[in-house]
Write an enzyme that holds these catalytic residues in place. Structure first.
Site, short mmCIF file in Angstrom:
data_model
loop_
_atom_site.label_atom_id
_atom_site.label_comp_id
_atom_site.label_asym_id
_atom_site.label_seq_id
_atom_site.Cartn_x
_atom_site.Cartn_y
_atom_site.Cartn_z
N ASP A 1 1.25 5.19 1.50
CA ASP A 1 0.83 6.21 2.47
C ASP A 1 1.45 7.54 2.09
OD1 ASP A 1 -0.47 4.21 3.83
OD2 ASP A 1 1.13 3.91 5.30
N ASP B 1 0.85 -1.19 0.00
CA ASP B 1 0.00 0.00 0.00
C ASP B 1 0.88 1.24 0.00
OD1 ASP B 1 0.87 0.16 2.72
OD2 ASP B 1 -0.83 -1.10 3.30
N ASP C 1 8.81 4.95 13.75
CA ASP C 1 9.39 3.89 14.57
C ASP C 1 10.81 3.52 14.16
OD1 ASP C 1 8.57 2.76 12.17
OD2 ASP C 1 7.13 1.37 13.07
#
Length: 448
Positions: free
Chosen positions: A66, A64, A143
């Site tokens: 983003d 996907d 992260d």
């Protein structure tokens, strides 16, 4: 180190121009490009971000795409009629293009809790975070360093603020900030580290892995539904076997699947073979584009504990069917406290397990009843995985494989009506080859 001290570091920007990286717009979703261009044309900053940039730089195909921007969710919604706003913990915009959804996130800021904005932290864990900031702050809030690179649609460059490109080149996963703090903020980051290491063939940095043993129990505080989704990402994305091995090596398996870890600690090599073969077969089916079901995966992972509990109950005098039913309920109930496996899957798991003893019953009616069972195929595939348990189990698998190929009348004739030992099914006789009709030759005058 608390959240505020973690973000004091000043990011160092490295810009990789278009001619020095391999990202091409041909490999970016058309829907993502439409979102990027429209935001850019409206005067907002617009970047492809996160896993998509990482995978494109590695030559992989992203699952996907983003987008990160300085536009607020409300401003994004004004630009796209096909946009909906979601989330309380993290406010996001989803721009919908048919089956594809482009997730658009506003740059996260580093404002202090209690100040202007909307952030709520409980025991070090971020439960709500909607404070907007700059791209530099946004990079520090991510992260792993490999997930904090930005593809700039305005000049097609890659912007790296935290050393993500270096980590890609060294094939290592490093956290941004203090590991203890980051795992307290979100314990699922430990599982993400294991999953990414398996998927990307990277090693986890020693500093990032060091807190796993002491902070692993924090996973019990994560939402079970979220851990179910994370489990599917690990085991049903084509790299399940690698994920399983990384989880075990890192010491995280016992926090996610305690029953599996307990069973494997007993040193049953046949059980380990079953689990690894089951995961390898699932990976192969995914690679071939075939369907897979979480029910079979979880049945494999939890089989050792279910089998052992069932045998203990039988040894205490509990009737066989009741013992298997109680064992399944006990193990599934314990596991669902960690990972919320939906009932539609646990029901199938319980059927696969309960059918295993029935493969040993070769009376005529029982065989045909089992062959007609809607879960027969899944249970039979599971039986084949159990072949390493014993030579007798391998022979049982071969018997049932052969039995399925026979015409019903031939199989019925070979089976005892009552009890009895395993009977080798006969080889079905080949039907006689049809005789060819000979042509009648024409007479000498040519008449027929």
């Amino acid at each position: 180190m608390n959240l505020e001290s973690r973000i004091d570091a000043t990011p160092t920007l490295r810009i990789i121009p278009r001619d020095q990286h391999i990202i091409s717009r041909k490999n970016i979703s058309k829907a993502a490009l439409r979102v990027l261009y429209r935001l850019n044309e409206a005067g907002f900053a617009a970047y492809l971000v996160g896993g998509a940039v990482r995978d494109l730089l590695l030559g992989l195909r992203p699952k996907d795409f983003d987008v990160a921007t300085d536009a607020t969710p409300d401003e994004v919604k004004k630009l796209f009629r096909n946009c909906r706003l979601i989330g309380r913990r993290f406010r996001l915009a989803h721009v919908v293009f048919g089956p594809e959804i482009i997730e658009v996130a506003t740059f996260r800021g580093t404002g202090e809790e209690g100040g202007e904005g909307d952030r709520h932290i409980v025991d070090g864990r971020i439960v709500r975070d909607n404070i907007w900031g700059t791209i530099e702050e946004d990079a520090l809030r991510r992260d792993f360093r490999v997930n904090a690179m930005y593809y700039d649609i305005s000049d097609f460059s890659v912007r790296d603020y935290v050393g993500g490109m270096q980590d890609l080149e060294e094939r290592v996963l490093r956290l941004i900030g203090d590991p203890d703090t980051r795992y307290h903020e979100d314990p699922v980051r430990m599982l993400r580290a294991a999953r990414l290491a398996a998927k990307l063939g990277m090693r986890i940095d020693a500093a990032a892995m060091a807190p796993f043993e002491t902070l692993g129990p924090l996973l019990a505080d994560a939402a079970p539904a979220r851990l179910f989704d994370e489990s599917l990402k690990m085991f049903l994305s084509g790299h399940g076997l690698k994920s399983f091995r990384v989880l075990e090596q890192c010491g995280l398996l016992k926090f996610l699947f305690p029953a599996t870890a307990r069973a494997l600690r007993r040193g049953d090599e046949a059980l380990r073979a079953l689990v690894e073969h089951g995961l390898a077969n699932t990976d192969a089916r995914i690679a071939e584009g075939k369907s897979v079901t979480p029910a079979f995966l979880f049945a494999v992972l939890l089989w050792g504990e279910v089998r052992d509990v069932a045998h203990q109950l039988i040894d205490r005098g509990v009737e066989g069917n009741e013992a298997w039913s109680r064992a399944a309920a006990q193990v599934v109930g314990e596991q669902c406290q960690r990972v919320a496996i939906p009932r539609r899957f646990t029901f199938t798991m319980e059927e696969i397990w309960s059918l295993q003893p029935r493969f040993e019953q070769v009376q005529r009616k029982r065989v045909f009843r089992l062959l007609a069972h809607p879960r027969f195929r899944a249970a039979f595939d599971f039986l084949l995985l159990r072949g390493d348990e014993s030579p007798a189990m391998r022979e049982l698998g071969r018997w049932w494989a052969h039995a399925q190929q026979l015409p019903p009348d031939v199989l019925a004739a070979a089976l005892p009506a009552g009890g009895g030992d395993l009977v080798a099914p006969p080889v079905a006789a080949r039907p006689p080859r049809p005789r060819r009709r000979r042509r009648r030759s024409a007479d000498k005058s040519g008449s027929v």
